[in-house]
Motif scaffolding. Structure first.
Motif, mmCIF file in Angstrom:
data_model
loop_
_atom_site.group_PDB
_atom_site.id
_atom_site.type_symbol
_atom_site.label_atom_id
_atom_site.label_comp_id
_atom_site.label_asym_id
_atom_site.label_seq_id
_atom_site.Cartn_x
_atom_site.Cartn_y
_atom_site.Cartn_z
ATOM 1 N N GLN A 59 0.891 -1.188 0.023
ATOM 2 C CA GLN A 59 0.132 0.049 -0.153
ATOM 3 C C GLN A 59 0.704 1.290 -0.051
ATOM 4 O O GLN A 59 0.324 2.178 -0.721
ATOM 5 C CB GLN A 59 -0.866 -0.115 1.198
ATOM 6 C CG GLN A 59 -1.787 -1.134 1.174
ATOM 7 C CD GLN A 59 -2.909 -1.090 2.410
ATOM 8 O OE1 GLN A 59 -3.725 -0.102 2.273
ATOM 9 N NE2 GLN A 59 -2.870 -1.996 2.971
ATOM 10 N N LEU A 60 1.916 1.224 0.934
ATOM 11 C CA LEU A 60 2.824 2.423 0.681
ATOM 12 C C LEU A 60 3.588 2.499 -0.636
ATOM 13 O O LEU A 60 3.826 3.666 -1.000
ATOM 14 C CB LEU A 60 3.996 2.310 1.670
ATOM 15 C CG LEU A 60 3.567 2.328 3.086
ATOM 16 C CD1 LEU A 60 4.583 1.991 4.086
ATOM 17 C CD2 LEU A 60 2.917 3.774 3.566
ATOM 18 N N GLU A 61 3.867 1.467 -1.236
ATOM 19 C CA GLU A 61 4.301 1.620 -2.431
ATOM 20 C C GLU A 61 3.459 2.089 -3.746
ATOM 21 O O GLU A 61 3.819 2.601 -4.758
ATOM 22 C CB GLU A 61 4.900 0.030 -3.089
ATOM 23 C CG GLU A 61 6.022 -0.279 -2.131
ATOM 24 C CD GLU A 61 6.624 -1.576 -2.876
ATOM 25 O OE1 GLU A 61 5.806 -2.434 -3.262
ATOM 26 O OE2 GLU A 61 7.724 -1.982 -2.404
ATOM 27 N N ASP A 62 2.258 2.173 -3.211
ATOM 28 C CA ASP A 62 1.100 2.661 -4.319
ATOM 29 C C ASP A 62 1.071 4.418 -4.052
ATOM 30 O O ASP A 62 0.491 4.959 -4.734
ATOM 31 C CB ASP A 62 -0.057 2.093 -4.007
ATOM 32 C CG ASP A 62 -0.127 0.850 -4.599
ATOM 33 O OD1 ASP A 62 0.680 0.584 -5.828
ATOM 34 O OD2 ASP A 62 -1.204 -0.031 -4.437
ATOM 35 N N SER A 63 1.517 4.658 -2.891
ATOM 36 C CA SER A 63 1.599 6.231 -2.527
ATOM 37 C C SER A 63 2.305 6.954 -3.525
ATOM 38 O O SER A 63 3.376 6.134 -4.150
ATOM 39 C CB SER A 63 2.237 6.473 -1.051
ATOM 40 O OG SER A 63 3.411 6.221 -0.935
ATOM 41 N N PRO A 64 2.129 8.159 -3.759
ATOM 42 C CA PRO A 64 2.869 9.016 -4.946
ATOM 43 C C PRO A 64 4.130 9.188 -4.301
ATOM 44 O O PRO A 64 5.043 9.298 -5.292
ATOM 45 C CB PRO A 64 2.038 10.257 -4.714
ATOM 46 C CG PRO A 64 0.573 9.989 -4.380
ATOM 47 C CD PRO A 64 0.828 8.846 -3.261
ATOM 48 N N GLN A 65 4.425 9.386 -3.062
ATOM 49 C CA GLN A 65 6.041 9.380 -2.782
ATOM 50 C C GLN A 65 6.868 8.103 -2.923
ATOM 51 O O GLN A 65 7.736 8.413 -3.595
ATOM 52 C CB GLN A 65 6.187 9.651 -1.120
ATOM 53 C CG GLN A 65 5.174 11.081 -0.736
ATOM 54 C CD GLN A 65 3.723 10.935 -0.398
ATOM 55 O OE1 GLN A 65 3.036 9.858 -0.855
ATOM 56 N NE2 GLN A 65 3.351 11.458 0.805
ATOM 57 N N ILE A 66 6.193 7.088 -2.592
ATOM 58 C CA ILE A 66 7.122 5.860 -2.909
ATOM 59 C C ILE A 66 7.267 5.360 -4.230
ATOM 60 O O ILE A 66 8.311 4.991 -5.065
ATOM 61 C CB ILE A 66 6.772 4.763 -1.977
ATOM 62 C CG1 ILE A 66 6.622 5.205 -0.590
ATOM 63 C CG2 ILE A 66 7.451 3.551 -2.153
ATOM 64 C CD1 ILE A 66 8.037 5.520 0.062
ATOM 65 N N PHE A 67 5.963 5.507 -5.022
ATOM 66 C CA PHE A 67 5.996 5.065 -6.403
ATOM 67 C C PHE A 67 6.715 5.850 -7.163
ATOM 68 O O PHE A 67 7.452 5.665 -8.120
ATOM 69 C CB PHE A 67 4.462 5.230 -7.057
ATOM 70 C CG PHE A 67 4.137 4.993 -8.081
ATOM 71 C CD1 PHE A 67 3.808 3.719 -8.643
ATOM 72 C CD2 PHE A 67 4.237 5.976 -9.223
ATOM 73 C CE1 PHE A 67 3.733 3.432 -10.049
ATOM 74 C CE2 PHE A 67 3.993 5.644 -10.417
ATOM 75 C CZ PHE A 67 3.759 4.368 -10.983
ATOM 76 N N GLY A 68 6.756 7.467 -6.863
ATOM 77 C CA GLY A 68 7.554 8.084 -7.584
ATOM 78 C C GLY A 68 9.116 7.899 -7.488
ATOM 79 O O GLY A 68 9.965 7.995 -8.454
ATOM 80 N N GLU A 69 9.552 7.430 -6.219
ATOM 81 C CA GLU A 69 10.575 7.363 -5.997
ATOM 82 C C GLU A 69 11.463 6.052 -6.496
ATOM 83 O O GLU A 69 12.316 5.742 -7.099
ATOM 84 C CB GLU A 69 10.996 7.307 -4.405
ATOM 85 C CG GLU A 69 12.568 7.092 -3.737
ATOM 86 C CD GLU A 69 13.537 8.011 -4.374
ATOM 87 O OE1 GLU A 69 14.740 7.499 -4.417
ATOM 88 O OE2 GLU A 69 13.316 9.343 -4.957
#
Length: 243
Positions: free
Chosen positions: A111-121
């Motif tokens: 779920q965190l990997e789907d967040s904009p911050q982690i996805f973008g990084e």
């Protein structure tokens, strides 16, 4: 005592140790104290956190008997809140992501990997940088050059050549032969096959060096008049400020 009797005795001891573990658990996570339930900690059976409390607890205790986990306790509250209510954190995302990876809580990690911050990084920026040859090594080389030139100075600079295509790389090589500088001190980035621009890469370099604690800025490299190659546009000066 027979072998079977010994086995039964050991089984009783293990069962007894499990039963004596209170359903209410006090934790000391890096100096931060938390109180929760055993069922909350074991909510995701395949996680490292659940494994810590499966069978006989695999943790040391502090001076007052609380289970001790040697991690940053500040972000454990977000881990605990997720276990309690499935609430995905909306702050400190990068740090909570590291803790979720450590505790191996797979649903939270995804779920965190789907967040904009982690996805973008992870998906965008790091995938781009993986296509820039020797990117990490060049970052470390820049830092070594800057530190070597910092003796008795407030600032030190590193010249960088950034080329996006093979054609640009050839122009950069010709320009280096005309520049009045030590070629060994010029750090070359590229070429790469991805959509981000030279400006994007420069921002990444600045971001990753700042993440290591350095104060840094950059600007186009200013050449002397009469410089006969237009490819000077590939050169940039990164300025490290020490105090």
């Amino acid at each position: 005592m027979s072998i079977s009797s010994e086995h039964r005795s050991l089984g009783k001891q293990v069962t007894s140790s499990l039963q004596t573990l209170s359903p209410i658990v006090e934790l000391n996570v890096g100096g931060e104290v938390y109180t929760t339930t055993l069922s909350t900690l074991k909510k995701h059976p395949g996680s490292k956190l659940a494994e810590m409390f499966t069978g006989q607890p695999k943790l040391r205790t502090d001076s007052v008997g609380r289970f001790f986990i040697d991690r940053n306790g500040t972000y454990f509250k977000f881990i605990l809140e997720y276990l309690r209510s499935n609430q995905v954190p909306t702050q400190c995302i990068q740090d909570v992501y590291k803790e979720a990876l450590f505790y191996d809580i797979e649903p939270l990690v995804k779920q965190l990997e789907d967040s904009p911050q982690i996805f973008g990084e992870v998906v965008a920026r790091k995938q781009f940088l993986a296509r820039v040859p020797n990117y990490s090594e060049n970052i470390e080389l820049m830092i070594r050059i800057a530190r070597a030139e910092a003796v008795a100075s407030r600032q030190s600079s590193v010249t960088v050549c950034v080329v996006r295509t093979e054609e640009d790389a050839a122009k950069c090589h010709d320009a280096l032969n005309s520049l009045d500088m030590d070629k060994k001190s010029v750090v070359k980035f590229g070429p790469w096959k991805a959509t981000p621009s030279i400006s994007d890469l420069l921002d990444c370099i600045k971001m990753d060096i700042e993440a290591k604690g350095y104060k840094i800025s950059f600007q186009p490299h200013i050449t002397e008049k009469g410089f006969r190659f237009k490819s000077y546009v590939f050169f940039y000066k990164f300025l490290f400020t020490w105090w």
